[in-house]
Design an enzyme around this catalytic site. Structure first.
Site, PDB file in Angstrom:
ATOM      1  N   GLU A  51      25.139  -0.056  11.395  1.00 58.96           N
ATOM      2  CA  GLU A  51      25.177  -1.620  11.249  1.00 58.96           C
ATOM      3  C   GLU A  51      26.495  -2.501  11.197  1.00 58.96           C
ATOM      4  O   GLU A  51      26.666  -3.331  10.155  1.00 58.96           O
ATOM      5  CB  GLU A  51      24.001  -1.911  10.146  1.00 58.96           C
ATOM      6  CG  GLU A  51      22.666  -1.006  10.233  1.00 58.96           C
ATOM      7  CD  GLU A  51      21.707  -1.171   9.182  1.00 58.96           C
ATOM      8  OE1 GLU A  51      22.138  -1.963   8.052  1.00 58.96           O
ATOM      9  OE2 GLU A  51      20.644  -1.013   9.128  1.00 58.96           O
TER      10      GLU A  51
ATOM     11  N   GLU B 193      14.789   5.324  14.248  1.00 58.59           N
ATOM     12  CA  GLU B 193      14.109   4.585  13.035  1.00 58.59           C
ATOM     13  C   GLU B 193      12.737   4.087  13.450  1.00 58.59           C
ATOM     14  O   GLU B 193      12.427   3.123  12.848  1.00 58.59           O
ATOM     15  CB  GLU B 193      15.001   3.799  12.283  1.00 58.59           C
ATOM     16  CG  GLU B 193      16.359   4.636  11.871  1.00 58.59           C
ATOM     17  CD  GLU B 193      17.131   3.811  10.727  1.00 58.59           C
ATOM     18  OE1 GLU B 193      16.651   2.838  10.026  1.00 58.59           O
ATOM     19  OE2 GLU B 193      18.436   4.091  10.576  1.00 58.59           O
TER      20      GLU B 193
HETATM   21  C1  XIL Z   1      15.715   2.301   4.277  1.00 54.19           C
HETATM   22  C2  XIL Z   1      14.851   3.283   3.260  1.00 54.19           C
HETATM   23  O1  XIL Z   1      13.908   3.480   4.374  1.00 54.19           O
HETATM   24  C3  XIL Z   1      14.422   2.627   2.065  1.00 54.19           C
HETATM   25  O2  XIL Z   1      13.870   3.684   1.289  1.00 54.19           O
HETATM   26  C4  XIL Z   1      15.761   2.371   1.399  1.00 54.19           C
HETATM   27  O3  XIL Z   1      15.039   1.456   0.315  1.00 54.19           O
HETATM   28  C5  XIL Z   1      16.445   1.135   2.225  1.00 54.19           C
HETATM   29  O4  XIL Z   1      16.805   2.023   3.217  1.00 54.19           O
HETATM   30  N1  XIL Z   1      18.219   0.956   8.346  1.00 54.19           N
HETATM   31  C6  XIL Z   1      18.730   2.131   8.017  1.00 54.19           C
HETATM   32  C7  XIL Z   1      17.975   2.888   7.040  1.00 54.19           C
HETATM   33  O5  XIL Z   1      19.757   2.772   8.558  1.00 54.19           O
HETATM   34  O6  XIL Z   1      18.831   3.778   6.353  1.00 54.19           O
HETATM   35  C8  XIL Z   1      17.161   2.159   6.130  1.00 54.19           C
HETATM   36  O7  XIL Z   1      16.329   2.793   5.295  1.00 54.19           O
HETATM   37  C9  XIL Z   1      16.199   0.990   7.034  1.00 54.19           C
HETATM   38  C10 XIL Z   1      17.097   0.218   7.923  1.00 54.19           C
END
Ligand code: XIL
Length: 371
Positions: A156, A261
């Site tokens: 990111e 994701e």
């Molecule tokens: C999220 C997790 O799923 C949550 O449990 C945590 O509180 C915050 O992070 N982008 C990413 C992930 O790369 O690591 C994130 O995961 C969601 C967005």
């Protein structure tokens, strides 16, 4: 003459063998086997999964998925809580779990502005931040060299308009922190695949930024194997063309494309929030939580259709796609119950709160059966 008892036993034996083979076939009927010729099918594991606390979940994970990503436990806040202290107990177990089950293991993530340990926010000089970043990569990645198959090296780094996010890393080190991180990662574990990972990079402006960021690495001879499109979308997203254009454009740059994701929110989003900036939070409101008790069939069907459309597209470009990872195992544990509004009941994944497959799961299996 054959004794009747033996005959009965033999027949029973055949029946048992038949049953076993039927069972084997149904067991074979899993996401990972349905898509084994196409791409890896992954899931994100939480602490409860890594510790194998729930046997049903454990069996499901082993049956359905051949790739794993740690949902949180490898983020620097958890794995590197103090400047000279690391906490490897869960990450060691996570990696052992993947090795013992012959899964493709993803490291998530080395350099990210979010979920940073508090000491990092207190760092004032560029040199100290660079030392933190480098020590972190060397120590965490080095520990699992040869075991973790691929790393989200930088997560990111971009804004929605494609410019660099003004993260602590960018502010102190400029955009060269990205090059430095990838260069070091390539040295620490030369066998690991290195990915840039972000949300919304299928959208044109941000995609352009990602292409420029990656081109700059490539032009400098820095190793990068792939790009991770996070895929935090909605059942209402109308973005198939953007996704297809992204698969084509990224793969033309010689990159593998992974959807890292994937989840699809079914809940309303009146603030027009798009993406997955984990720092955005909104207030609770009953109107925003319409399926508190159950999900109407119409929405269940919409979710199945949307997953099916996405996977049709993924299959069309399977030669360019390395992996599709769902962000969580089941609806109960999805982060989307708490983001961007706390305490909601969301239904974004393929398995329900009782760990049973949903219609969306069946739609992805039947997509392969009809081939
Ligand atoms: C999220 C997790 O799923 C949550 O449990 C945590 O509180 C915050 O992070 N982008 C990413 C992930 O790369 O690591 C994130 O995961 C969601 C967005």
């Amino acid at each position: 003459m054959m004794n009747t008892k033996i005959k009965t036993l033999l027949t029973l034996g055949t029946t048992v063998a038949c049953l076993q083979s039927v069972q084997a076939q149904t067991q074979g009927n899993s996401l990972k086997s349905a898509y084994q010729e196409d791409f890896l099918i992954g899931t994100a594991l939480g602490t409860e999964h890594i510790l194998e606390r729930n046997e049903k979940a454990n069996q499901l994970i082993k049956k359905e998925f051949n790739a794993i990503t740690p949902e949180n436990i490898m983020k620097s806040q958890l794995i590197h809580p103090e400047v000279d202290r690391y906490n490897f107990s869960l990450s060691d177990k996570f990696v052992d779990y993947g090795l013992k089950n012959q899964m493709y293991i993803v490291g998530h993530t080395l350099v990210w502005h979010s979920q940073l340990p508090s000491f990092v926010h207190k760092i004032s000089s560029a040199d100290s931040l660079r030392i933190f970043m480098k020590e972190h990569i060397k120590t965490v990645m080095g520990r699992y060299a040869g075991k973790i198959n691929s790393w989200d090296v930088v997560n990111e780094a971009l804004n929605e308009d494609g410019t660099y996010r003004k993260s602590i890393f960018f502010n102190k080190l400029g955009d060269s922190y990205i090059k430095e991180a990838f260069e070091l990662a390539a040295q620490v574990d030369p066998k690991a695949e290195l990915y840039y990972n972000d949300y919304n990079i299928e959208q044109p402006a941000k995609r352009k930024g990602a292409i420029a960021l990656i081109k700059k690495l490539q032009e400098n001879g820095v190793k990068i194997n792939g790009v991770g499109i996070q895929g935090h979308w909605s059942i209402n997203s109308n973005n198939l063309k953007d996704i297809e254009d992204s698969i084509l454009e990224f793969s033309q740059m010689g990159l593998k494309v992974a959807f890292t994701e994937l989840d699809l929110t079914v809940l309303p989003n009146p603030w027009d929030l798009r993406g997955a900036d984990v720092n955005q939070r909104f207030k609770e409101d009953p109107k925003m939580n319409p399926y508190k008790d159950s999900l109407p069939d119409s929405v269940q069907n919409a979710l199945a259709n949307r997953y099916s459309e996405l996977f049709k597209l993924f299959l069309k470009h399977k030669d360019k796609i390395s992996r599709i990872t769902f962000w969580g195992v089941d609806d109960r544990h999805s982060w989307l119950n708490g983001f961007p509004i706390p305490n909601r009941t969301n239904y974004p994944l393929l398995f329900d709160r009782a760990l049973e497959p949903k219609k969306a799961y069946q739609s992805l299996i039947s997509l392969k059966e009809s081939k």
